[in-house]
Design an enzyme around this catalytic site. Structure first.
Site, PDB file in Angstrom:
ATOM      1  N   ASP A  51     163.556   9.977   4.090  1.00 35.17           N
ATOM      2  CA  ASP A  51     163.256  11.054   5.028  1.00 35.17           C
ATOM      3  C   ASP A  51     164.505  11.791   5.517  1.00 35.17           C
ATOM      4  O   ASP A  51     164.471  12.998   5.731  1.00 35.17           O
ATOM      5  CB  ASP A  51     162.498  10.498   6.237  1.00 35.17           C
ATOM      6  CG  ASP A  51     161.050  10.173   5.902  1.00 35.17           C
ATOM      7  OD1 ASP A  51     160.559  10.648   4.868  1.00 35.17           O
ATOM      8  OD2 ASP A  51     160.411   9.439   6.688  1.00 35.17           O
ATOM      9  N   ASN A 123     161.253  17.849  12.339  1.00 33.83           N
ATOM     10  CA  ASN A 123     160.983  16.578  13.008  1.00 33.83           C
ATOM     11  C   ASN A 123     160.937  16.729  14.531  1.00 33.83           C
ATOM     12  O   ASN A 123     159.886  16.585  15.131  1.00 33.83           O
ATOM     13  CB  ASN A 123     162.058  15.551  12.632  1.00 33.83           C
ATOM     14  CG  ASN A 123     161.478  14.338  11.950  1.00 33.83           C
ATOM     15  OD1 ASN A 123     160.467  14.416  11.274  1.00 33.83           O
ATOM     16  ND2 ASN A 123     162.135  13.206  12.117  1.00 33.83           N
ATOM     17  N   GLU A 124     162.100  16.980  15.114  1.00 36.50           N
ATOM     18  CA  GLU A 124     162.143  17.113  16.566  1.00 36.50           C
ATOM     19  C   GLU A 124     163.444  17.764  17.018  1.00 36.50           C
ATOM     20  O   GLU A 124     164.439  17.788  16.289  1.00 36.50           O
ATOM     21  CB  GLU A 124     162.001  15.757  17.270  1.00 36.50           C
ATOM     22  CG  GLU A 124     163.225  14.887  17.274  1.00 36.50           C
ATOM     23  CD  GLU A 124     163.409  14.056  16.030  1.00 36.50           C
ATOM     24  OE1 GLU A 124     164.544  14.057  15.492  1.00 36.50           O
ATOM     25  OE2 GLU A 124     162.452  13.407  15.599  1.00 36.50           O
ATOM     26  N   ARG A 150     164.525  13.999  35.607  1.00 35.33           N
ATOM     27  CA  ARG A 150     165.839  13.377  35.786  1.00 35.33           C
ATOM     28  C   ARG A 150     165.840  12.074  34.986  1.00 35.33           C
ATOM     29  O   ARG A 150     164.987  11.204  35.191  1.00 35.33           O
ATOM     30  CB  ARG A 150     166.123  13.083  37.260  1.00 35.33           C
ATOM     31  CG  ARG A 150     167.527  12.545  37.524  1.00 35.33           C
ATOM     32  CD  ARG A 150     167.731  12.259  39.004  1.00 35.33           C
ATOM     33  NE  ARG A 150     167.719  13.468  39.787  1.00 35.33           N
ATOM     34  CZ  ARG A 150     168.806  14.168  40.113  1.00 35.33           C
ATOM     35  NH1 ARG A 150     170.000  13.766  39.707  1.00 35.33           N
ATOM     36  NH2 ARG A 150     168.709  15.248  40.868  1.00 35.33           N
ATOM     37  N   ASP A 152     167.619  10.269  30.952  1.00 33.23           N
ATOM     38  CA  ASP A 152     168.564  10.361  29.832  1.00 33.23           C
ATOM     39  C   ASP A 152     168.316  11.581  28.952  1.00 33.23           C
ATOM     40  O   ASP A 152     169.220  12.037  28.264  1.00 33.23           O
ATOM     41  CB  ASP A 152     168.490   9.096  28.965  1.00 33.23           C
ATOM     42  CG  ASP A 152     169.228   7.926  29.605  1.00 33.23           C
ATOM     43  OD1 ASP A 152     169.848   8.129  30.675  1.00 33.23           O
ATOM     44  OD2 ASP A 152     169.190   6.817  29.048  1.00 33.23           O
ATOM     45  N   TYR A 165     161.657   9.310  16.432  1.00 31.89           N
ATOM     46  CA  TYR A 165     162.282   9.142  17.745  1.00 31.89           C
ATOM     47  C   TYR A 165     161.221   9.182  18.854  1.00 31.89           C
ATOM     48  O   TYR A 165     161.221   8.383  19.789  1.00 31.89           O
ATOM     49  CB  TYR A 165     163.300  10.265  17.917  1.00 31.89           C
ATOM     50  CG  TYR A 165     164.297  10.092  19.049  1.00 31.89           C
ATOM     51  CD1 TYR A 165     164.382   8.912  19.794  1.00 31.89           C
ATOM     52  CD2 TYR A 165     165.177  11.129  19.363  1.00 31.89           C
ATOM     53  CE1 TYR A 165     165.299   8.784  20.816  1.00 31.89           C
ATOM     54  CE2 TYR A 165     166.106  11.008  20.390  1.00 31.89           C
ATOM     55  CZ  TYR A 165     166.159   9.835  21.117  1.00 31.89           C
ATOM     56  OH  TYR A 165     167.068   9.708  22.131  1.00 31.89           O
ATOM     57  N   SER A 168     159.342   5.958  19.278  1.00 34.15           N
ATOM     58  CA  SER A 168     160.151   4.898  19.882  1.00 34.15           C
ATOM     59  C   SER A 168     160.193   5.001  21.400  1.00 34.15           C
ATOM     60  O   SER A 168     160.521   4.026  22.082  1.00 34.15           O
ATOM     61  CB  SER A 168     161.577   4.937  19.315  1.00 34.15           C
ATOM     62  OG  SER A 168     162.305   6.028  19.843  1.00 34.15           O
TER      63      SER A 168
END
Length: 266
Positions: A51, A123-124, A150, A152, A165, A168
């Site tokens: 991928d 994908n993203e 607020r 990461d 991602y 996950s």
């Protein structure tokens, strides 16, 4: 030369892989396919290597609308975009010759940064803090303020990107036939002072998402576009919409997206 049978192969330059591909090249030539060195001349672009390589070649060739993409995985690689295996290239050529194939259309997103440059993602797209400090982002849907995040960072995934991602971070896996995109949180802070939705949410193809970064010292976030990362100075905002473009891939008739999800995760 029949331009409809022009193949371009994109793969890591490794001696072992080169030797594995030689029989496939010969088989393609024997069946009257033309191997070209310039992807602009190809009507079928073939990625070998899982991928990550597939995402890379789609990006490097500009998300072409006038060709088909095909993914071939090796035995030690995951391949949700890859219907074919390098271990079974006879089966692949036979499927092409006997027309046991279908065209799958994957939606992509447009990502505009600071109202200046626009990028596509299969994908993203993600925006994350690069320092040991939370990033603060105002989230707007169709120019209406939705929440102040607020944490990461945030991930905006296409349906096919929902298995990576996004998954996950406990986002949903979405059928790629649904024209939409999904927003998921990365380690959000939720307490009496700060509050977000606390779960992923899905937007229709007609929606516009705007992420405004509050300039509070975290002015150099990392922006991820598929499998590439960019550190862009003074990011003010990202505007994300579902693109009018699609990525057309070659698939086997008896190998649906959900078949591959099942093989990969269950």
């Amino acid at each position: 030369m029949d331009n409809r049978r022009n193949l371009f192969f994109y793969y890591p330059q490794e001696d072992e892989l080169e030797s594995q591909l030689k029989p496939l090249f010969e088989l393609a030539k024997k069946n009257r396919f033309n191997l070209v060195e310039d992807p602009k001349e190809a009507n079928i672009i073939i990625s070998v290597g899982g991928d990550g390589n597939f995402l890379q070649v789609v990006r490097k060739t500009g998300f072409r609308q006038d060709c088909l993409y095909m993914g071939i995985s090796r035995s030690n690689e995951a391949g949700l975009y890859c219907d074919f295996s390098l271990d079974n290239y006879d089966e692949m050529v036979n499927a092409i010759m006997s027309e046991e194939l279908e065209v799958r259309r994957f939606p992509i997103i447009d990502v505009n940064i600071n109202g200046e440059a626009t990028f596509q993602c299969l994908n993203e797209a993600s925006i994350r803090s690069t320092i040991i400090k939370t990033i603060v982002i105002d989230v707007f849907i169709d120019d209406n303020h939705f929440e102040r995040f607020r944490g990461d960072g945030l991930i905006v995934a296409t349906p096919t990107g929902s298995t990576g991602y996004n998954k996950s971070t406990h986002g949903a896996v979405i059928d790629p036939k649904i024209p939409c995109f999904q927003i998921s949180e990365i380690a959000s802070i939720n307490n009496n002072r700060y509050r977000t939705l606390g779960s992923s949410f899905v937007l229709d193809k007609e929606r516009k998402l705007k992420l405004e970064v509050l300039q509070d010292g975290n002015d150099y976030p990392i922006v991820g576009l598929d499998n590439e990362a960019y550190s862009i100075r003074n990011i003010k905002d990202l505007t994300i919409t579902l693109s009018d473009k699609i990525v057309k891939t070659v698939k086997l008739k008896n190998n649906s997206y959900w078949d591959r999800v099942k093989r990969t995760f269950l």
